[in-house]
Design an enzyme around this catalytic site. Structure first.
Site, PDB file in Angstrom:
ATOM      1  N   ARG A 147     -54.778 -31.074 132.154  1.00  0.00           N
ATOM      2  CA  ARG A 147     -54.706 -31.913 130.976  1.00  0.00           C
ATOM      3  C   ARG A 147     -53.392 -32.663 130.989  1.00  0.00           C
ATOM      4  O   ARG A 147     -52.328 -32.045 131.158  1.00  0.00           O
ATOM      5  CB  ARG A 147     -54.787 -31.055 129.703  1.00  0.00           C
ATOM      6  CG  ARG A 147     -54.964 -31.838 128.430  1.00  0.00           C
ATOM      7  CD  ARG A 147     -54.745 -31.027 127.187  1.00  0.00           C
ATOM      8  NE  ARG A 147     -53.322 -30.896 126.877  1.00  0.00           N
ATOM      9  CZ  ARG A 147     -52.886 -30.467 125.695  1.00  0.00           C
ATOM     10  NH1 ARG A 147     -53.747 -30.106 124.749  1.00  0.00           N
ATOM     11  NH2 ARG A 147     -51.592 -30.381 125.451  1.00  0.00           N
ATOM     12  N   TYR A 159     -47.299 -35.058 119.872  1.00  0.00           N
ATOM     13  CA  TYR A 159     -47.960 -33.797 120.177  1.00  0.00           C
ATOM     14  C   TYR A 159     -47.923 -33.513 121.680  1.00  0.00           C
ATOM     15  O   TYR A 159     -48.128 -34.418 122.498  1.00  0.00           O
ATOM     16  CB  TYR A 159     -49.433 -33.843 119.715  1.00  0.00           C
ATOM     17  CG  TYR A 159     -50.208 -32.767 120.407  1.00  0.00           C
ATOM     18  CD1 TYR A 159     -51.006 -33.037 121.509  1.00  0.00           C
ATOM     19  CD2 TYR A 159     -50.008 -31.437 120.039  1.00  0.00           C
ATOM     20  CE1 TYR A 159     -51.628 -32.017 122.201  1.00  0.00           C
ATOM     21  CE2 TYR A 159     -50.622 -30.419 120.719  1.00  0.00           C
ATOM     22  CZ  TYR A 159     -51.433 -30.716 121.807  1.00  0.00           C
ATOM     23  OH  TYR A 159     -52.030 -29.709 122.500  1.00  0.00           O
ATOM     24  N   ASP A 211     -56.024 -34.846 125.378  1.00  0.00           N
ATOM     25  CA  ASP A 211     -56.261 -34.397 124.005  1.00  0.00           C
ATOM     26  C   ASP A 211     -55.663 -35.409 123.026  1.00  0.00           C
ATOM     27  O   ASP A 211     -54.447 -35.603 122.993  1.00  0.00           O
ATOM     28  CB  ASP A 211     -55.564 -33.033 123.825  1.00  0.00           C
ATOM     29  CG  ASP A 211     -55.923 -32.344 122.521  1.00  0.00           C
ATOM     30  OD1 ASP A 211     -55.654 -31.145 122.396  1.00  0.00           O
ATOM     31  OD2 ASP A 211     -56.489 -33.018 121.626  1.00  0.00           O
ATOM     32  N   HIS A 213     -55.913 -35.111 119.854  1.00  0.00           N
ATOM     33  CA  HIS A 213     -55.458 -34.245 118.755  1.00  0.00           C
ATOM     34  C   HIS A 213     -55.762 -34.816 117.375  1.00  0.00           C
ATOM     35  O   HIS A 213     -54.883 -34.908 116.509  1.00  0.00           O
ATOM     36  CB  HIS A 213     -53.953 -33.979 118.908  1.00  0.00           C
ATOM     37  CG  HIS A 213     -53.614 -32.541 118.634  1.00  0.00           C
ATOM     38  ND1 HIS A 213     -53.102 -32.117 117.447  1.00  0.00           N
ATOM     39  CD2 HIS A 213     -53.747 -31.440 119.391  1.00  0.00           C
ATOM     40  CE1 HIS A 213     -52.917 -30.805 117.476  1.00  0.00           C
ATOM     41  NE2 HIS A 213     -53.287 -30.365 118.657  1.00  0.00           N
ATOM     42  N   GLU A 237     -60.540 -35.136 124.422  1.00  0.00           N
ATOM     43  CA  GLU A 237     -60.659 -34.052 123.434  1.00  0.00           C
ATOM     44  C   GLU A 237     -60.164 -34.456 122.060  1.00  0.00           C
ATOM     45  O   GLU A 237     -59.185 -35.181 121.920  1.00  0.00           O
ATOM     46  CB  GLU A 237     -59.840 -32.860 123.924  1.00  0.00           C
ATOM     47  CG  GLU A 237     -59.730 -31.727 122.950  1.00  0.00           C
ATOM     48  CD  GLU A 237     -58.791 -30.647 123.424  1.00  0.00           C
ATOM     49  OE1 GLU A 237     -58.408 -30.656 124.604  1.00  0.00           O
ATOM     50  OE2 GLU A 237     -58.421 -29.787 122.622  1.00  0.00           O
ATOM     51  N   GLU A 263     -61.926 -27.093 118.526  1.00  0.00           N
ATOM     52  CA  GLU A 263     -61.004 -25.941 118.500  1.00  0.00           C
ATOM     53  C   GLU A 263     -60.646 -25.545 117.077  1.00  0.00           C
ATOM     54  O   GLU A 263     -60.241 -24.423 116.844  1.00  0.00           O
ATOM     55  CB  GLU A 263     -59.754 -26.221 119.307  1.00  0.00           C
ATOM     56  CG  GLU A 263     -58.849 -27.252 118.743  1.00  0.00           C
ATOM     57  CD  GLU A 263     -57.632 -27.492 119.621  1.00  0.00           C
ATOM     58  OE1 GLU A 263     -57.799 -27.743 120.825  1.00  0.00           O
ATOM     59  OE2 GLU A 263     -56.519 -27.399 119.083  1.00  0.00           O
ATOM     60  N   ARG A 284     -65.534 -26.880 121.893  1.00  0.00           N
ATOM     61  CA  ARG A 284     -64.213 -26.277 122.137  1.00  0.00           C
ATOM     62  C   ARG A 284     -63.965 -25.015 121.306  1.00  0.00           C
ATOM     63  O   ARG A 284     -62.885 -24.427 121.401  1.00  0.00           O
ATOM     64  CB  ARG A 284     -63.120 -27.293 121.768  1.00  0.00           C
ATOM     65  CG  ARG A 284     -62.963 -28.401 122.740  1.00  0.00           C
ATOM     66  CD  ARG A 284     -62.035 -28.041 123.887  1.00  0.00           C
ATOM     67  NE  ARG A 284     -60.635 -27.928 123.493  1.00  0.00           N
ATOM     68  CZ  ARG A 284     -59.803 -27.030 124.001  1.00  0.00           C
ATOM     69  NH1 ARG A 284     -60.238 -26.157 124.884  1.00  0.00           N
ATOM     70  NH2 ARG A 284     -58.546 -26.993 123.634  1.00  0.00           N
ATOM     71  N   GLU A 340     -59.796 -23.349 128.924  1.00  0.00           N
ATOM     72  CA  GLU A 340     -58.377 -23.728 128.827  1.00  0.00           C
ATOM     73  C   GLU A 340     -57.513 -22.528 129.205  1.00  0.00           C
ATOM     74  O   GLU A 340     -57.773 -21.399 128.770  1.00  0.00           O
ATOM     75  CB  GLU A 340     -58.040 -24.188 127.411  1.00  0.00           C
ATOM     76  CG  GLU A 340     -56.591 -24.625 127.254  1.00  0.00           C
ATOM     77  CD  GLU A 340     -56.313 -25.234 125.896  1.00  0.00           C
ATOM     78  OE1 GLU A 340     -57.180 -25.146 125.013  1.00  0.00           O
ATOM     79  OE2 GLU A 340     -55.231 -25.816 125.718  1.00  0.00           O
ATOM     80  N   TRP A 403     -52.202 -34.016 112.200  1.00  0.00           N
ATOM     81  CA  TRP A 403     -51.257 -33.657 113.273  1.00  0.00           C
ATOM     82  C   TRP A 403     -52.021 -33.285 114.509  1.00  0.00           C
ATOM     83  O   TRP A 403     -53.068 -32.650 114.459  1.00  0.00           O
ATOM     84  CB  TRP A 403     -50.378 -32.474 112.866  1.00  0.00           C
ATOM     85  CG  TRP A 403     -49.536 -32.025 114.016  1.00  0.00           C
ATOM     86  CD1 TRP A 403     -48.412 -32.651 114.516  1.00  0.00           C
ATOM     87  CD2 TRP A 403     -49.781 -30.899 114.877  1.00  0.00           C
ATOM     88  NE1 TRP A 403     -47.950 -31.986 115.595  1.00  0.00           N
ATOM     89  CE2 TRP A 403     -48.752 -30.913 115.858  1.00  0.00           C
ATOM     90  CE3 TRP A 403     -50.747 -29.913 114.926  1.00  0.00           C
ATOM     91  CZ2 TRP A 403     -48.668 -29.953 116.878  1.00  0.00           C
ATOM     92  CZ3 TRP A 403     -50.676 -28.963 115.937  1.00  0.00           C
ATOM     93  CH2 TRP A 403     -49.632 -28.993 116.879  1.00  0.00           C
TER      94      TRP A 403
HETATM   95  C1  CS2 Z   1     -54.187 -27.931 121.589  1.00  0.00           C
HETATM   96  C2  CS2 Z   1     -53.539 -26.718 120.995  1.00  0.00           C
HETATM   97  O1  CS2 Z   1     -54.577 -26.583 123.476  1.00  0.00           O
HETATM   98  C3  CS2 Z   1     -54.990 -27.550 122.806  1.00  0.00           C
HETATM   99  O2  CS2 Z   1     -55.994 -28.218 123.065  1.00  0.00           O
HETATM  100  O3  CS2 Z   1     -54.963 -28.659 120.703  1.00  0.00           O
HETATM  101  O4  CS2 Z   1     -52.355 -26.504 121.700  1.00  0.00           O
HETATM  102  C4  CS2 Z   1     -53.215 -26.789 119.514  1.00  0.00           C
HETATM  103  O5  CS2 Z   1     -52.286 -27.812 119.277  1.00  0.00           O
HETATM  104  C5  CS2 Z   1     -52.653 -25.463 119.087  1.00  0.00           C
HETATM  105  O6  CS2 Z   1     -53.571 -24.454 119.447  1.00  0.00           O
HETATM  106  C6  CS2 Z   1     -52.406 -25.434 117.588  1.00  0.00           C
HETATM  107  O7  CS2 Z   1     -51.985 -24.146 117.211  1.00  0.00           O
HETATM  108 MG    MG Z   2     -56.694 -29.472 121.569  1.00  0.00          MG
END
Ligand code: CS2
Ligand code: MG
Length: 403
Positions: A147, A159, A211, A213, A237, A263, A284, A340, A403
């Site tokens: 990634r 991020y 990602d 995010h 993602e 996620e 995810r 992941e 975020w």
């Molecule tokens: C991220 C995460 O791994 C990922 O795909 O989106 O690192 C996420 O930011 C954290 O799990 C938040 O606690």
């Molecule tokens: Mg993520």
């Protein structure tokens, strides 16, 4: 066999974790991961104050009924705190059952469907050059899927990129949430440049992931997906916050770049439309936040009908217990996609000794009974919990943003 006790451990071996241990009258115990980054104490209280008293005396083999009791028994349903608490109990019971039957959990989920699980790791750089360096480093370690996240010119903090060169850890200790700023147009103009440079440097075989995010609108995500098509990403993602599941129809209409989301989901209802309308390619959701192995095997089964594969979240803010549970699920189901693997640090691995191992781009779950993970309480208690907040994000004009 009867459940005789259950304890919640909140500590910080490498980072904050919430660990559940369920004890039985036959001396066998099960472990669950109840970590919810930035909201750890909520899940710990939900377990100790509300759920755990209800399972004492129960037969730990009655996993489905205990899950239904946790989900329907509270009247109030769903949400990350509730489902992480239920998920920790569920995973601990699967661990217990595997140990009692002296077999790895994947054997209770249908048996082995594959030897190793393809994994991806993170390469985060302050700029394109540093990101490329980090991709080289991760490729050297044997990863076949990486990634890529980079700083964006003009954006001070973003991020995925740590300032101090250490592994990226978004939860910041002490004080209130840090504030970060965002600018989608700078990001959208920049990302294709990163993608092109990385693809030219590494050729076609390396799987690239990215990602966003949760920061784009559907049409912005459509633009980004289209702009990345020449670089054939494995997935893009979390482009758009997915409360509005039908919003993904707009992305789908415009781009063939595969989409991954979920996620932050915690029940099948968060992704039912995304799956049944084939609006995504990878789900995810991760085992601990998704309510445990019991619902996750049902979600994977639904996804299989619609050509959707799993891509479980596996950042460092889920403990090795959750990662192991994802590996057992991924070993057994047919529609496994990718896992992941944001490696835990050495201290975390010391406190959570485990059977799974990385080799040549794949994680292998091992053949230990249960999940194949343990928890060193004595060592863990040397690292007390310290509250840590995830950052909040604002646009340049101060608007509060995802975020
Ligand atoms: C991220 C995460 O791994 C990922 O795909 O989106 O690192 C996420 O930011 C954290 O799990 C938040 O606690
Ligand atoms: Mg993520």
């Amino acid at each position: 066999m009867k459940i005789t006790d259950a304890k919640v451990f909140v500590n910080s071996p490498g980072r904050n974790f919430v660990t559940l241990k369920i004890y039985t009258d036959e001396g066998i115990y099960g472990l669950g991961d109840a970590t919810l980054n930035g909201r750890e104490l909520s899940v710990a209280a939900y377990l100790t104050e509300h759920l755990l008293p209800c399972i004492i005396g129960r037969d730990p083999f009655e996993i489905e009924d205990i899950w239904q009791y946790g989900y329907k028994g509270a009247y109030w349903r769903r949400g990350p705190v509730t489902m992480s608490a239920i998920g920790a109990i569920d995973v601990a019971l699967w661990d217990l059952k595997g140990k009692a039957l002296n077999t790895p959990v994947y054997n209770l989920l249908g048996g082995r469907s594959r030897n190793g699980l393809l994994v991806y790791t993170h390469a985060n750089g302050k700029d394109i050059a540093e990101t490329i360096e980090k991709v080289h480093a991760e490729k050297e370690k044997g990863y076949r899927a990486i990634r890529i996240q980079s700083g964006v010119p003009g954006l001070e903090k973003i991020y995925g990129i740590s300032k101090d060169g250490k592994a990226y850890e978004p939860a910041i200790r002490g004080g209130l949430p840090a504030e970060e700023t965002w600018d989608s147009s700078k990001y959208l103009n920049f990302l294709p440049k990163l993608a092109e440079k990385v693809r030219v440097e590494f050729g076609d075989d390396l799987h690239l992931l990215h990602d966003s995010h949760h920061r784009l609108t559907p049409i912005e995500a459509a633009r980004l997906g289209k702009s990345l098509e020449p670089y054939h990403f494995f997935w893009l993602e979390d482009t758009v916050p997915a409360e509005l599941q039908e919003g993904f129809r707009i992305i789908r209409q415009h781009t063939t770049t595969p989409l991954a989301v979920g996620e932050v989901f915690n029940t099948i209802y968060d992704c039912q439309q995304l799956i049944t309308e084939q609006l995504i390619d990878y789900i995810r959701m991760t085992v601990s936040h998704g309510g445990g192995l019991t619902p996750m095997k049902k979600i994977a089964a639904l996804a299989e009908l619609y050509h959707v594969k799993t891509g479980c979240h596996g950042a460092t803010d889920m403990s090795p217990i959750c990662l192991a549970a994802c590996l057992h699920l991924g070993t057994a189901i047919n529609n496994f996609g990718i896992q992941e693997h944001m490696r835990h640090n050495a201290l975390t691995d010391e406190v959570f000794p485990h059977a799974y191992y990385f080799e040549d781009g794949f994680l292998h779950v091992g053949d230990a009974p249960g999940l194949g993970v343990d928890f060193d309480e004595k060592k863990a208690e040397q690292y007390p919990y310290e509250k840590a907040y995830l950052p909040v994000n604002r646009l340049g004009d101060g608007t509060l943003f995802s975020w």
